[in-house]
Write a protein that holds these residues in place. Structure first.
Motif, PDB file in Angstrom:
ATOM      1  N   ASN A 166       0.829  -1.204   0.000  1.00 21.29           N
ATOM      2  CA  ASN A 166       0.000   0.000   0.000  1.00 21.29           C
ATOM      3  C   ASN A 166       0.866   1.256   0.000  1.00 21.29           C
ATOM      4  OD1 ASN A 166      -2.490   1.311  -0.006  1.00 21.29           O
ATOM      5  ND2 ASN A 166      -2.531   1.481   2.224  1.00 21.29           N
ATOM      6  N   ALA A 167       1.955   1.225   0.783  1.00 22.60           N
ATOM      7  CA  ALA A 167       2.862   2.378   0.817  1.00 22.60           C
ATOM      8  C   ALA A 167       3.501   2.612  -0.545  1.00 22.60           C
ATOM      9  CB  ALA A 167       3.937   2.155   1.879  1.00 22.60           C
ATOM     10  N   GLY A 168       3.876   1.532  -1.229  1.00 21.19           N
ATOM     11  CA  GLY A 168       4.467   1.681  -2.551  1.00 21.19           C
ATOM     12  C   GLY A 168       3.470   2.168  -3.582  1.00 21.19           C
ATOM     13  N   LEU A 169       2.241   1.677  -3.499  1.00 20.21           N
ATOM     14  CA  LEU A 169       1.216   2.082  -4.466  1.00 20.21           C
ATOM     15  C   LEU A 169       0.818   3.540  -4.293  1.00 20.21           C
ATOM     16  CD1 LEU A 169      -1.009  -1.129  -4.364  1.00 20.21           C
ATOM     17  CD2 LEU A 169       0.423  -0.360  -6.268  1.00 20.21           C
ATOM     18  N   LEU A 170       0.914   4.048  -3.067  1.00 16.12           N
ATOM     19  CA  LEU A 170       0.588   5.455  -2.834  1.00 16.12           C
ATOM     20  C   LEU A 170       1.540   6.391  -3.574  1.00 16.12           C
ATOM     21  CD1 LEU A 170      -0.274   5.431   0.993  1.00 16.12           C
ATOM     22  CD2 LEU A 170      -1.849   5.841  -0.908  1.00 16.12           C
ATOM     23  N   ARG A 171       2.762   5.913  -3.819  1.00 21.74           N
ATOM     24  CA  ARG A 171       3.757   6.728  -4.528  1.00 21.74           C
ATOM     25  C   ARG A 171       3.979   6.248  -5.950  1.00 21.74           C
ATOM     26  NH1 ARG A 171       7.130   9.254  -0.794  1.00 21.74           N
ATOM     27  NH2 ARG A 171       7.960  10.343  -2.632  1.00 21.74           N
ATOM     28  N   ALA A 172       3.149   5.324  -6.398  1.00 18.96           N
ATOM     29  CA  ALA A 172       3.368   4.743  -7.727  1.00 18.96           C
ATOM     30  C   ALA A 172       3.195   5.767  -8.840  1.00 18.96           C
ATOM     31  CB  ALA A 172       2.416   3.564  -7.945  1.00 18.96           C
ATOM     32  N   ASP A 173       2.315   6.761  -8.633  1.00 22.66           N
ATOM     33  CA  ASP A 173       2.098   7.758  -9.681  1.00 22.66           C
ATOM     34  C   ASP A 173       3.304   8.667  -9.872  1.00 22.66           C
ATOM     35  OD1 ASP A 173       1.823   8.834  -7.183  1.00 22.66           O
ATOM     36  OD2 ASP A 173       0.174  10.192  -7.724  1.00 22.66           O
ATOM     37  N   GLU A 174       4.260   8.619  -8.928  1.00 24.16           N
ATOM     38  CA  GLU A 174       5.477   9.420  -9.045  1.00 24.16           C
ATOM     39  C   GLU A 174       6.614   8.640  -9.702  1.00 24.16           C
ATOM     40  OE1 GLU A 174       6.532  11.005  -5.256  1.00 24.16           O
ATOM     41  OE2 GLU A 174       4.452  11.431  -4.695  1.00 24.16           O
ATOM     42  N   GLY A 175       6.334   7.422 -10.118  1.00 20.75           N
ATOM     43  CA  GLY A 175       7.359   6.600 -10.741  1.00 20.75           C
ATOM     44  C   GLY A 175       7.812   5.477  -9.828  1.00 20.75           C
ATOM     45  N   PHE A 176       8.406   4.448 -10.430  1.00 15.67           N
ATOM     46  CA  PHE A 176       8.768   3.277  -9.634  1.00 15.67           C
ATOM     47  C   PHE A 176       9.915   3.570  -8.663  1.00 15.67           C
ATOM     48  CE2 PHE A 176      11.933   2.883 -12.943  1.00 15.67           C
ATOM     49  CZ  PHE A 176      13.007   2.255 -12.333  1.00 15.67           C
ATOM     50  N   GLU A 177      10.743   4.595  -8.956  1.00 19.48           N
ATOM     51  CA  GLU A 177      11.824   4.940  -8.028  1.00 19.48           C
ATOM     52  C   GLU A 177      11.264   5.508  -6.723  1.00 19.48           C
ATOM     53  OE1 GLU A 177      14.575   7.514  -9.907  1.00 19.48           O
ATOM     54  OE2 GLU A 177      15.364   5.973 -11.268  1.00 19.48           O
ATOM     55  N   ALA A 178      10.260   6.365  -6.832  1.00 14.58           N
ATOM     56  CA  ALA A 178       9.615   6.899  -5.627  1.00 14.58           C
ATOM     57  C   ALA A 178       8.898   5.790  -4.871  1.00 14.58           C
ATOM     58  CB  ALA A 178       8.631   8.005  -6.009  1.00 14.58           C
ATOM     59  N   ALA A 179       8.274   4.885  -5.620  1.00 13.71           N
ATOM     60  CA  ALA A 179       7.598   3.753  -4.975  1.00 13.71           C
ATOM     61  C   ALA A 179       8.604   2.859  -4.259  1.00 13.71           C
ATOM     62  CB  ALA A 179       6.825   2.952  -6.017  1.00 13.71           C
ATOM     63  N   GLU A 180       9.770   2.677  -4.875  1.00 14.76           N
ATOM     64  CA  GLU A 180      10.804   1.840  -4.257  1.00 14.76           C
ATOM     65  C   GLU A 180      11.286   2.445  -2.940  1.00 14.76           C
ATOM     66  OE1 GLU A 180      15.110  -0.194  -5.431  1.00 14.76           O
ATOM     67  OE2 GLU A 180      14.215   1.351  -6.710  1.00 14.76           O
ATOM     68  N   LYS A 181      11.499   3.761  -2.921  1.00 14.38           N
ATOM     69  CA  LYS A 181      11.928   4.422  -1.688  1.00 14.38           C
ATOM     70  C   LYS A 181      10.865   4.297  -0.596  1.00 14.38           C
ATOM     71  CE  LYS A 181      14.925   7.826  -3.943  1.00 14.38           C
ATOM     72  NZ  LYS A 181      15.167   9.274  -4.213  1.00 14.38           N
ATOM     73  N   ALA A 182       9.603   4.447  -0.988  1.00  9.10           N
ATOM     74  CA  ALA A 182       8.518   4.321  -0.013  1.00  9.10           C
ATOM     75  C   ALA A 182       8.450   2.905   0.547  1.00  9.10           C
ATOM     76  CB  ALA A 182       7.187   4.695  -0.666  1.00  9.10           C
ATOM     77  N   ILE A 183       8.660   1.922  -0.309  1.00  7.44           N
ATOM     78  CA  ILE A 183       8.618   0.524   0.126  1.00  7.44           C
ATOM     79  C   ILE A 183       9.749   0.240   1.112  1.00  7.44           C
ATOM     80  CG2 ILE A 183       9.011  -1.838  -0.669  1.00  7.44           C
ATOM     81  CD1 ILE A 183       7.438  -1.098  -3.197  1.00  7.44           C
ATOM     82  N   ILE A 184      10.938   0.732   0.808  1.00  5.24           N
ATOM     83  CA  ILE A 184      12.081   0.502   1.695  1.00  5.24           C
ATOM     84  C   ILE A 184      11.858   1.160   3.055  1.00  5.24           C
ATOM     85  CG2 ILE A 184      14.533   0.984   2.031  1.00  5.24           C
ATOM     86  CD1 ILE A 184      14.886   0.730  -0.998  1.00  5.24           C
ATOM     87  N   SER A 185      11.373   2.400   3.024  1.00  5.18           N
ATOM     88  CA  SER A 185      11.151   3.124   4.279  1.00  5.18           C
ATOM     89  C   SER A 185      10.070   2.455   5.117  1.00  5.18           C
ATOM     90  CB  SER A 185      10.769   4.579   3.987  1.00  5.18           C
ATOM     91  OG  SER A 185      11.796   5.234   3.277  1.00  5.18           O
ATOM     92  N   TYR A 186       8.965   2.121   4.479  1.00  9.19           N
ATOM     93  CA  TYR A 186       7.866   1.525   5.229  1.00  9.19           C
ATOM     94  C   TYR A 186       8.191   0.096   5.645  1.00  9.19           C
ATOM     95  CZ  TYR A 186       3.072   1.567   6.858  1.00  9.19           C
ATOM     96  OH  TYR A 186       1.963   1.571   7.658  1.00  9.19           O
ATOM     97  N   GLY A 187       9.039  -0.580   4.866  1.00 16.76           N
ATOM     98  CA  GLY A 187       9.456  -1.920   5.258  1.00 16.76           C
ATOM     99  C   GLY A 187      10.229  -1.913   6.568  1.00 16.76           C
TER     100      GLY A 187
END
Length: 238
Positions: free
Chosen positions: A99-120
């Motif tokens: 869910n954290a990654g999908l929230l930033r998915a519209d900003e590109g997969f790099e932003a989604a990746e950072k969100a996933i790492i942080s929330y992980g």
């Protein structure tokens, strides 16, 4: 000391067989003295933490493979909003990280990746919550038991000195009472250690699932940006 401890264990086993187990344990607890209480408190608190973690970790465990397939299907059919709705309705750290990654998915997969790492990292800290206290009680229980044994031995030698005679009953009774706290502390620590190791193994499994699933999600977001289908190929393989 090793021989004396073995004798105490044999006597405890024999007494438990000859009398009621619960009444015998209560008698040994009373004979152990005041140091049996902090040992008991450590065991009770440790078991409470273990049971809370047991329930939490079991609730967090889901069928990750099926969940990933469902997310891919949701992304294909309804896009990111549908996948977010699926993640929000699914329990566990994997769904939260998705869910954290999908929230930033519209900003590109790099932003989604950072969100996933942080929330992980945040989810991992939630999974490990309370284990520090559990490990503390594992260490404290035998240490308190050893302290009670040392004090009990001192009292036993004081009794021998006061009696002016090395009577077998005085020596055996004093040593038995002293070693009961060590026995209680070791048994409590063993029980808590088993629970701690189970929790750690469960957390390791969940962390591996989070990491593997995160890679799949990042690849899926990247594929979406390129207009590639997500669920078709993998569903046919399954």
């Amino acid at each position: 000391m090793t021989f004396s401890f073995s004798v105490i264990l044999m006597q405890v086993s024999a007494d438990l067989q000859s009398e009621g187990a619960f009444s015998q344990l209560v008698r040994y607890f009373n004979e152990g003295g005041l140091f049996m209480w902090p040992v008991l408190i450590c065991v009770i608190l440790g078991l409470a933490i273990f049971l809370e973690r047991l329930v939490t970790l079991n609730r967090a465990d889901i069928n990750t493979r099926q969940f990933i397939l469902d997310v891919k299907e949701a992304l294909d059919n309804g896009g990111i909003p549908a996948a977010q709705e699926l993640c929000a309705s699914t329990r566990g750290p994997v769904a939260s990280v998705f869910n954290a990654g999908l929230l930033r998915a519209d900003e590109g997969f790099e932003a989604a990746e950072k969100a996933i790492i942080s929330y992980g990292s945040i989810e991992m800290s939630f999974l490990e919550r309370g284990l520090v206290w559990l490990s503390l009680f594992i260490a404290l229980a035998p240490m308190i038991g050893f302290t009670g044994t040392v004090i009990g031995m001192v009292e036993a030698f004081d009794a021998i000195e006061s009696a002016g005679d090395i009577s077998p009953s005085i020596v055996a009774g004093g040593i038995k009472t002293a070693l009961l706290t060590t026995l209680a502390g070791l048994i409590g620590a063993i029980i808590l250690q088993v629970g701690y190791n189970y929790c750690v193994s469960k957390i390791d499994k969940l962390v591996v699932e989070m990491e593997e699933s995160s890679i799949v999600l990042i690849d899926s977001i990247s594929a979406m940006e390129k207009g590639k289908p997500l669920s078709g190929g993998e569903s046919s393989e399954a």
